[in-house]
Design an enzyme around this catalytic site. Sequence first.
Site, PDB file in Angstrom:
ATOM      1  N   HIS A 224       8.136   7.497  70.684  1.00  0.00           N
ATOM      2  CA  HIS A 224       9.212   7.230  71.642  1.00  0.00           C
ATOM      3  C   HIS A 224       8.692   6.983  73.055  1.00  0.00           C
ATOM      4  O   HIS A 224       9.469   6.777  73.985  1.00  0.00           O
ATOM      5  CB  HIS A 224      10.198   8.410  71.646  1.00  0.00           C
ATOM      6  CG  HIS A 224      11.516   8.104  72.254  1.00  0.00           C
ATOM      7  ND1 HIS A 224      11.964   8.724  73.402  1.00  0.00           N
ATOM      8  CD2 HIS A 224      12.499   7.252  71.881  1.00  0.00           C
ATOM      9  CE1 HIS A 224      13.170   8.278  73.708  1.00  0.00           C
ATOM     10  NE2 HIS A 224      13.519   7.379  72.809  1.00  0.00           N
ATOM     11  N   LYS A 226       7.091   5.132  76.327  1.00  0.00           N
ATOM     12  CA  LYS A 226       7.089   3.794  76.921  1.00  0.00           C
ATOM     13  C   LYS A 226       5.994   3.777  77.980  1.00  0.00           C
ATOM     14  O   LYS A 226       6.149   4.371  79.059  1.00  0.00           O
ATOM     15  CB  LYS A 226       8.426   3.449  77.579  1.00  0.00           C
ATOM     16  CG  LYS A 226       9.592   3.257  76.606  1.00  0.00           C
ATOM     17  CD  LYS A 226      10.356   4.521  76.391  1.00  0.00           C
ATOM     18  CE  LYS A 226      11.549   4.296  75.473  1.00  0.00           C
ATOM     19  NZ  LYS A 226      12.130   5.567  75.020  1.00  0.00           N
ATOM     20  N   ASP A 231      -5.594  -2.946  82.994  1.00  0.00           N
ATOM     21  CA  ASP A 231      -6.937  -2.824  83.588  1.00  0.00           C
ATOM     22  C   ASP A 231      -7.205  -1.435  84.161  1.00  0.00           C
ATOM     23  O   ASP A 231      -8.061  -1.289  85.044  1.00  0.00           O
ATOM     24  CB  ASP A 231      -7.132  -3.878  84.695  1.00  0.00           C
ATOM     25  CG  ASP A 231      -7.212  -5.296  84.149  1.00  0.00           C
ATOM     26  OD1 ASP A 231      -7.505  -5.452  82.941  1.00  0.00           O
ATOM     27  OD2 ASP A 231      -6.971  -6.236  84.917  1.00  0.00           O
ATOM     28  N   HIS A 402      20.898   5.185  80.112  1.00  0.00           N
ATOM     29  CA  HIS A 402      19.736   5.526  79.306  1.00  0.00           C
ATOM     30  C   HIS A 402      18.620   6.163  80.140  1.00  0.00           C
ATOM     31  O   HIS A 402      17.582   6.557  79.606  1.00  0.00           O
ATOM     32  CB  HIS A 402      19.222   4.255  78.603  1.00  0.00           C
ATOM     33  CG  HIS A 402      18.316   4.498  77.459  1.00  0.00           C
ATOM     34  ND1 HIS A 402      16.991   4.091  77.454  1.00  0.00           N
ATOM     35  CD2 HIS A 402      18.511   5.120  76.267  1.00  0.00           C
ATOM     36  CE1 HIS A 402      16.431   4.424  76.309  1.00  0.00           C
ATOM     37  NE2 HIS A 402      17.319   5.061  75.573  1.00  0.00           N
ATOM     38  N   LYS A 404      16.395   8.776  81.968  1.00  0.00           N
ATOM     39  CA  LYS A 404      16.092  10.194  81.722  1.00  0.00           C
ATOM     40  C   LYS A 404      15.438  10.739  82.993  1.00  0.00           C
ATOM     41  O   LYS A 404      14.276  10.434  83.288  1.00  0.00           O
ATOM     42  CB  LYS A 404      15.128  10.367  80.536  1.00  0.00           C
ATOM     43  CG  LYS A 404      15.638   9.740  79.208  1.00  0.00           C
ATOM     44  CD  LYS A 404      15.022   8.403  78.992  1.00  0.00           C
ATOM     45  CE  LYS A 404      15.110   7.846  77.587  1.00  0.00           C
ATOM     46  NZ  LYS A 404      16.281   7.964  76.816  1.00  0.00           N
ATOM     47  N   ASP A 409      16.323  20.215  93.700  1.00  0.00           N
ATOM     48  CA  ASP A 409      16.446  20.540  95.133  1.00  0.00           C
ATOM     49  C   ASP A 409      16.185  19.346  96.042  1.00  0.00           C
ATOM     50  O   ASP A 409      15.832  19.525  97.226  1.00  0.00           O
ATOM     51  CB  ASP A 409      15.490  21.680  95.513  1.00  0.00           C
ATOM     52  CG  ASP A 409      15.843  22.999  94.845  1.00  0.00           C
ATOM     53  OD1 ASP A 409      17.021  23.179  94.495  1.00  0.00           O
ATOM     54  OD2 ASP A 409      14.939  23.831  94.660  1.00  0.00           O
TER      55      ASP A 409
END
Length: 484
Positions: A224, A226, A231, A402, A404, A409
């Site tokens: 899952h 990404k 380089d 979508h 996350k 604070d």
Amino acid sequence: MEGFYHALTLIGIALYWIIVAGVTIRVVIKRRSVSVSLAWLMIIYILPIIGVICYFLFGELNLGKKRAERAQAMFNPYEAWFLKLLDCNAHLPEKTPTHITHIDDLCTKRMGIPALCGNTLSLQDTPEKILKSIVEDIEQAQSIIRMEFYIWNEGGLANAVSAALIRASQRGVRCQILIDAAGSRKFFSSSWCKMMMDAGVEVVQALQVNPWRMFLRRLDLRQHRKIIVIDDNVAYTGSMNLVDPEYFKQSAGVGMWVDVMVRITGPTVNVLSAIHCWDWEVETGERSFPAPPECHIDQDNLLHPIQVVPSGPGMPENLIQQVLTIAISRASESVTITTPYFVPSEELLQTLRTTAQRGVKVELIIPKKNDSIMVGWASKAFYAELLSAGVIIHEFEGGLLHTKSVVIDQQYCLIGTVNLDVRSLWLNFEVTLVVDDAEFTQQLYWLQQTYIQQSTTVDEERWRERSMLHRFLERAFYLFSPVL
């Protein structure tokens, strides 16, 4: 003949109950939360035969014998590579702001990955901005491009990324692309995938789905993460799959997917590169450590200390949930969370409740419409308990939110691939960044505020008046929440 069939029936029943008894014993002796164990026992007993099959398919964290042995053998060499970062002058725990010191200590001791300073970050919050930036960086690549995604979907600007990779490969850049076999099933049979491979792009399926191997590996264990690394100089991570939302799941009835990515330069790039190398080796057996980071950091300009937190089979168990629990429980003023899938563990649920009950402003932003009916209803089962504790719940109406993210604070934040559900916290390969930088955190907080402006806040009094059918569906799907 009748006696034969009668005996055969009795033998079948006896074998079935022997299997059920064996699976029950296995569920009980596995050390995990009581709620998860009870949920599986309920499924096994309520759904004869099907429940047992489901347990073998999805019930245990099983990477598969070959991958598990490979991951176990890899841990020490990779830990040694990570521990070299302690000698990098970008690791300055005595000068790193105290907001993430406790998280730095945990990750250094458990995974060997320290927080590193000297990074630059750019928050990218529109698909056009994200995909065009990725294409521009690919066009500048000179030696190697490493990428991994859960979903790769052809169409729109996603095709521009594929075309850029083809051009990069043709000019001699090595392109290592790791894509989850289940999440990107359609892409592997697409013309774009064939063109990429014909051009020399190395496209590898992660965790191939094979029902005949259900006894050897859990089928819903997914890659899952990404990650893009170019380089070892530029990296991306965040919530967005390699898709153009205008061409992705338009018939799902939830609106366009809303995501963010973070573009990074500095020592953290090499850490993300090492995580890709880990995943590549788990799948292919090929080892290629990235170059160590160049840590020529200006001591008077210690920007953006970042802690990289990976999780998944073969890595320290429960690390990301530990980081989330520490961050939320130590908040003194506010916690703002966005997640598309909210099915928290009991530990995380209690942390949210306790944090709100001691006077911290806790806000949860989740999509009003979800692409998973089961998760959507299961999420609502937690509303009453959270609302009564003082948690503010916003239902986003501008599409499938979508992103996350967690802002603590308004001083530091967590951003990455991790949903607040059991699957992300316990099962899948995930990665998140803990970023201790006031300017970047403020940008993310402002973005969260735009999400709230597109949301409806759940009213506790009206929620109490919901229908009995609504309550029944919540509770019915809640029973399955530990295994969703």
